[in-house]
Scaffold this active site. Structure first.
Site, PDB file in Angstrom:
ATOM      1  N   ASP A 224      51.870  32.226  44.042  1.00 11.62           N
ATOM      2  CA  ASP A 224      50.947  33.240  43.523  1.00 11.62           C
ATOM      3  C   ASP A 224      51.456  33.746  42.181  1.00 11.62           C
ATOM      4  OD1 ASP A 224      49.013  33.263  45.418  1.00 11.62           O
ATOM      5  OD2 ASP A 224      49.431  35.262  46.193  1.00 11.62           O
ATOM      6  N   LEU A 225      50.550  33.887  41.218  1.00  5.99           N
ATOM      7  CA  LEU A 225      50.903  34.562  39.970  1.00  5.99           C
ATOM      8  C   LEU A 225      50.928  36.062  40.238  1.00  5.99           C
ATOM      9  CD1 LEU A 225      48.859  32.681  37.216  1.00  5.99           C
ATOM     10  CD2 LEU A 225      51.238  32.349  37.893  1.00  5.99           C
ATOM     11  N   ASP A 266      44.495  33.215  41.805  1.00 11.46           N
ATOM     12  CA  ASP A 266      45.812  33.200  41.185  1.00 11.46           C
ATOM     13  C   ASP A 266      46.797  32.395  42.023  1.00 11.46           C
ATOM     14  OD1 ASP A 266      46.093  34.833  43.379  1.00 11.46           O
ATOM     15  OD2 ASP A 266      46.957  36.534  42.301  1.00 11.46           O
TER      16      ASP A 266
END
Length: 626
Positions: A224-225, A266
């Site tokens: 995940d960003l 994301d």
């Protein structure tokens, strides 16, 4: 359908009818979606039935100019394999030369034809004496395939054979064109439009192919960003889109030869199969994270990509693709809570914790749907007069005839959607009770409602509160939003602190709950001030004459008073503690010495009996208001 024996060419046969039936047979296959391989093989077989003296072959020319067998049902497999990967050129046999020149090439004697000098040793042992090849070109004129006749005699093509091949070239061109369009459709269906990398559909397809693989032969990372939402909110979605593009390219580059997929807003996934990557998953993950660290220009804004990774290995303990995927998600979930910006590898104990948490999420979600979440209230008292000056709303969940406290389902609030739904439900319940108390003329000041980091992160908690209280006609000066010290610090997330400042700027009061359990200090209150500080029970439990806790609390009370911040002592359980707190200047408290949390009817009775019965201006000086 095939051509019958009576359809085979004989003297007097209608040539046009034979070719028309050949066309219909192949076009029907194309229209029904038959694969390029099967269509080409059927074309060769039908032609060989029309012309029993020829051996048919179709080769594909790839973008690099290399030949690859597509169909040749009557050619020896050994011979076909030998042609795979041959580069086209002026001396590359009949097919390679035809593709190179984009013109037909007839080698009437393979043994003596100079174009076959490097390949005749492959053909002659199989009785192939001559070869006539025609190029198949695309709309731009580039050779994309060849259609060839081999002969067992040294000769060239007849006039009728030329008619047949002219039709076959056209049919093969149609089949290849349809095949390319299908591939392009699949490519688009499996490609993320923004980043250009494989998408969620491609991810699921790739995982399905790995079912039944050898234990330990692959691993899965989900990533995940961490700062996409902040970038979107601060700089706009153009900058966020650019961040996704930069990050996906860096992840894919660092993970190679592993395959990278964008599987959500994301969220990315990486399938690892290379031995080096599998031998040290942590090093592989850190290499990916390190590749993200350099700052990037995202739409004119300098952004440092940040990510968190969870991983799991396909093994005897995790013997299915679905289990690996679920465990990698568990690991990511855990990493985001405990090691944000780092990597967590799945372990069995982690799975047990996550299973328990998922069960809590399901139970609380069900309770929210079925209106089994209730508001209980713990009074806040003046320590000297024992008058109620405020309340803290605490959520309870009803299971049958049993009411359970928030501690039993606290883990569920780690899910952002559940947490915000719970807050919205509590706001509704509190607003309804406040309206009832106002209508009864009951004297009270404020009710505190606990909010989570998820409430602050989505930026809409103020609007939700205002809309809920407006619906019941309750002024917002009757509510205080309580945030724990952990939420207040926000793990370094400036967005949380900006949200708190925004709430206060809009006139909504904020209390800092459980003060002393985390890393907040009075210096943080200079930049992110609050209206109320609630001293954690831990300090109250350790109040002793000349003790450290007593000194800390006394100092905090003096400093908070000068800053215009009210103090509430939590968890007061004995009269001795009441006396100690009063002696050092603490005015307000809550705890079992006064009352546990009670339902709204009992809270109504407490307010009627112990509500602070003085004018509002006087109340303001001693209540939990500023």
């Amino acid at each position: 359908m095939g051509l019958a024996k009576s359809d085979l060419r004989r003297d007097g046969d209608d040539t046009e009818s034979i070719l028309l039936q050949l066309q219909n047979t192949i076009l029907r296959m194309i229209a029904k979606g038959a694969s390029l391989d099967s269509t080409s093989a059927a074309l060769c077989s039908e032609v060989e039935r029309i012309l029993p003296e020829v051996i048919c072959s179709v080769l594909i020319v790839d973008p690099a100019g290399l030949l690859h067998p597509l169909a040749g049902p009557s050619l020896p497999d050994r011979y076909s394999h030998a042609l795979d990967g041959v580069m086209i050129g002026p001396l590359s046999g009949s097919c390679g030369t035809a593709a190179y020149l984009r013109a037909e090439v007839a080698a009437v004697d393979i043994e003596t034809d100079v174009r076959w000098a490097g390949f005749k040793h492959l053909a002659l042992p199989h009785g192939l004496r001559a070869c006539w090849s025609s190029p198949i070109c695309d709309a731009a004129g580039s050779a994309i395939a060849t259609f060839a006749f081999y002969y067992r005699d040294a000769r060239g093509p007849t006039a009728f054979e030329r008619e047949v091949v002219a039709n076959c070239v056209h049919l093969t061109q149609i089949a290849i064109d349809r095949h390319d369009r299908v591939l392009e459709h699949q490519r688009r269906a499996f490609k993320d439009a923004l980043t250009g990398h494989p998408n969620r559909a491609a991810y699921h397809a790739a995982l399905n192919e790995l079912e039944g693989a050898a234990s330990g032969s692959w691993a899965l990372f989900v990533l995940d960003l961490d700062n996409l939402k902040i970038v979107n909110d601060t700089f706009g979605h153009h900058a966020g889109d650019r961040l996704l593009q930069v990050a996906s390219d860096r992840i894919a580059g660092a993970a190679r030869p592993g395959r990278t997929f964008r599987i959500g807003g994301d969220e990315f996934a990486v399938i690892l199969q290379a031995g080096d990557a599998l031998r040290d998953l942590e090093a592989t993950a850190m290499h990916i994270l390190d590749s993200l660290e350099p700052s990037a220009d995202c739409g004119g804004h300098i952004v440092v990509p940040r990510a968190t990774i969870g991983g799991a290995v396909y093994s005897q303990d995790n013997p299915t693709v679905e289990r690996v995927r679920q465990n990698a998600d568990f690991a990511l979930y855990h990493a985001k809570e405990t090691s944000r910006g780092g990597f967590v590898r799945y372990s069995a104990g982690l799975g047990s914790n996550m299973t328990r948490r998922m069960e809590a999420i399901r139970e609380l979600s069900s309770a929210l749907r079925e209106d089994r979440v209730e508001a209980y209230y713990q009074p806040i008292f003046r320590l000297d007069t024992r008058e109620v000056v405020g309340l803290e709303a605490l959520c309870r969940m009803r299971i049958g005839d049993t009411v359970v406290s928030a501690a039993s389902f606290h883990e569920a609030t780690a899910d952002a959607q559940v947490a915000t739904s719970l807050t919205a439900r509590m706001m509704t319940l509190v607003a309804v009770d406040l309206r009832r108390w106002l209508d009864l003329g009951i004297p009270f000041q404020h009710v505190g409602i606990n909010i989570s980091s998820a409430d602050l992160s989505n930026g809409s908690v103020g609007q939700v509160l205002a809309a809920t209280f407006d619906r019941e006609g309750v002024p917002l000066d009757h509510v205080i939003l309580e945030v724990t010290e952990t939420v207040y610090m926000g793990r370094g997330d400036q967005a949380i602190q900006r949200a708190i400042r925004s709430l206060r700027a809009s006139g909504i009061r904020v209390a800092l709950d459980d003060f002393g359990t985390g890393f907040a200090s009075l210096t943080h209150l200079l930049t992110v001030p609050v209206d109320v500080i609630k001293i954690d029970k831990m300090f109250v439990d350790h109040l002793e004459p000349d003790g450290v806790s007593l000194t800390i609390v006394e100092g905090l009370i003096r400093i908070a008073k000068k800053m215009g911040i009210r103090i509430v002592a939590e968890g007061i359980e004995t009269e001795e503690q009441v006396g100690q707190l009063r002696a050092i200047g603490c005015v307000l408290g809550q705890g079992y010495v006064f009352s546990p949390a009670v339902d709204s009817d009992a809270a109504t009775a407490l307010l009627l009996e112990h509500g602070q019965r003085i004018s509002r201006p006087a109340i303001a000086s001693i209540s939990i208001a500023r």
